[in-house]
Design a protein around this motif. Sequence first.
Motif, PDB file in Angstrom:
ATOM      1  N   ILE A   8      10.671 -56.086  29.606  1.00 55.61           N
ATOM      2  CA  ILE A   8      10.924 -54.721  30.073  1.00 55.61           C
ATOM      3  C   ILE A   8      10.228 -54.557  31.422  1.00 55.61           C
ATOM      4  N   GLY A   9      11.006 -54.328  32.473  1.00 56.69           N
ATOM      5  CA  GLY A   9      10.453 -54.154  33.812  1.00 56.69           C
ATOM      6  C   GLY A   9      10.805 -55.313  34.725  1.00 56.69           C
ATOM      7  N   PRO A  12       7.327 -57.461  39.973  1.00 54.07           N
ATOM      8  CA  PRO A  12       6.871 -58.849  40.127  1.00 54.07           C
ATOM      9  C   PRO A  12       6.445 -59.505  38.815  1.00 54.07           C
ATOM     10  N   ALA A  13       5.767 -58.757  37.935  1.00 52.87           N
ATOM     11  CA  ALA A  13       5.308 -59.359  36.678  1.00 52.87           C
ATOM     12  C   ALA A  13       6.482 -59.802  35.823  1.00 52.87           C
ATOM     13  N   GLY A  14       7.450 -58.905  35.605  1.00 56.41           N
ATOM     14  CA  GLY A  14       8.596 -59.253  34.777  1.00 56.41           C
ATOM     15  C   GLY A  14       9.436 -60.364  35.364  1.00 56.41           C
ATOM     16  N   LEU A  15       9.681 -60.302  36.670  1.00 56.53           N
ATOM     17  CA  LEU A  15      10.494 -61.328  37.319  1.00 56.53           C
ATOM     18  C   LEU A  15       9.803 -62.689  37.319  1.00 56.53           C
ATOM     19  N   LEU A  16       8.496 -62.702  37.575  1.00 57.30           N
ATOM     20  CA  LEU A  16       7.762 -63.966  37.579  1.00 57.30           C
ATOM     21  C   LEU A  16       7.719 -64.572  36.182  1.00 57.30           C
ATOM     22  N   ILE A  30      15.887 -59.445  31.339  1.00 59.39           N
ATOM     23  CA  ILE A  30      15.011 -58.455  31.951  1.00 59.39           C
ATOM     24  C   ILE A  30      15.760 -57.129  32.002  1.00 59.39           C
ATOM     25  N   ILE A  31      15.115 -56.075  31.520  1.00 59.65           N
ATOM     26  CA  ILE A  31      15.714 -54.741  31.468  1.00 59.65           C
ATOM     27  C   ILE A  31      14.879 -53.804  32.318  1.00 59.65           C
ATOM     28  N   GLU A  32      15.505 -53.153  33.287  1.00 62.04           N
ATOM     29  CA  GLU A  32      14.803 -52.298  34.253  1.00 62.04           C
ATOM     30  C   GLU A  32      15.507 -50.944  34.342  1.00 62.04           C
ATOM     31  N   GLY A 116      21.825 -67.307  37.690  1.00 61.66           N
ATOM     32  CA  GLY A 116      22.723 -66.597  36.784  1.00 61.66           C
ATOM     33  C   GLY A 116      22.036 -66.047  35.557  1.00 61.66           C
ATOM     34  N   LEU A 117      20.770 -65.742  35.668  1.00 62.81           N
ATOM     35  CA  LEU A 117      20.007 -65.241  34.517  1.00 62.81           C
ATOM     36  C   LEU A 117      20.204 -63.732  34.369  1.00 62.81           C
ATOM     37  N   PRO A 118      20.246 -63.234  33.137  1.00 61.15           N
ATOM     38  CA  PRO A 118      20.612 -61.824  32.916  1.00 61.15           C
ATOM     39  C   PRO A 118      19.505 -60.838  33.284  1.00 61.15           C
ATOM     40  N   THR A 119      19.860 -59.876  34.135  1.00 62.03           N
ATOM     41  CA  THR A 119      18.978 -58.771  34.486  1.00 62.03           C
ATOM     42  C   THR A 119      19.799 -57.489  34.442  1.00 62.03           C
ATOM     43  N   VAL A 120      19.299 -56.490  33.736  1.00 66.61           N
ATOM     44  CA  VAL A 120      19.987 -55.210  33.622  1.00 66.61           C
ATOM     45  C   VAL A 120      19.213 -54.170  34.420  1.00 66.61           C
TER      46      VAL A 120
END
Length: 390
Positions: A8-9, A12-16, A30-32, A116-120
Amino acid sequence: MRVQIAIIGAGPAGLLLGQLLHGAGISAVIIEQRSQEYVLGRIRAGVLEQGTVELMDIAGVGGRMHREGLVHDGTELCFKGERHRIDFHKLVGKTVMIYGQTELTRDLMDARRALGLPTVYEAANVAVHDFDTAHPRVTYEKDGLAHEVQCDFIAGCDGFHGVCRASVPTDALHTYERVYPFGWLGILSDTPPVSDELIYVNHERGFALCSQRSTTRSRYYVQCPLDDKVENWSDERFWDELRLRLDREAAERLVTGPSIEKSIAPLRSFVAEPLRFGRLLLAGDAGHIVPPTGAKGLNLAASDVRFLWQALEDHYRGNQTALEHYSERCLARIWKAERFSWWMTSLLHRFPDNGDFGRKIQEAELEYLVHSEAASTSLAENYVGLPFGE
């Protein structure tokens, strides 16, 4: 959707964390709640500890950082109208990297998109459920449709105001907080930095900081009252005030220009304990906040991510106790960084109630700090980042 980790988020923390988990073969979404543009538009930290730089390299996203980032071997402290340099490399053999959080976030976003990794993004009504069971899940709405993510663990990387910590029962959480009686008025400008390294200023008119994002973009701050308004500060007034707080040489060298961004940030120290609640694990600002004086916010988030990535990787390799010490390991490092950030803040700012005695104590400590190799080494060791696990 079914993944191993729901993050969740998308800061930088969530993406890293997502990038490191992908490298370990662990699936994650990752859900933002905000848009991608909003996340990139946040003007934040720009000083990376050596450990954070190394972690970006491990994640495979350090190329542009090394090409465009600025390595700093030290920093300068200015008080009583004179500057004194603390040589990090000479004292502890380490450096820091100047590279804006916006650019670091962009690199992580680009890498995730390329894979191609899922991010919402723009997920509404995000909620975390059943994290005290073996089957946690996350729900959200997107484009008017309801969605559910089933997962093994939830990583709460959604910041101080996020849903993850707020979803923890209050009797399971212990928080510690100090709110400081002033703020930082900061501007970003496309002007060359006044110095090759950062300048931290203790002045009778209040703290100031000369920072930078590149050789052509500068970030400057001055201490201001907590109830002050950005509207009260024209660019001209800001530059005039900054000059008054700098030493003569820096004031004469200062190149001014129109501000790109201008804001006032409050300062607080905050820690939540623990950082693990069943299968919900907090990381970054969701679990702690530091005043920016010690340049620890982004670096502490990266430190949490390092511990969480390693623990999750060990868990999926069969070590069923790997996550038991996550919170303890993080908090040991967090409290040391909280202490350093509080100390730097106390040393350099004007506090309303400290009076003349407090000012003289600050000056005495600053004199000791810059003329004692032991004291300078302590500052350098903390600023570049303490070793992991100590």
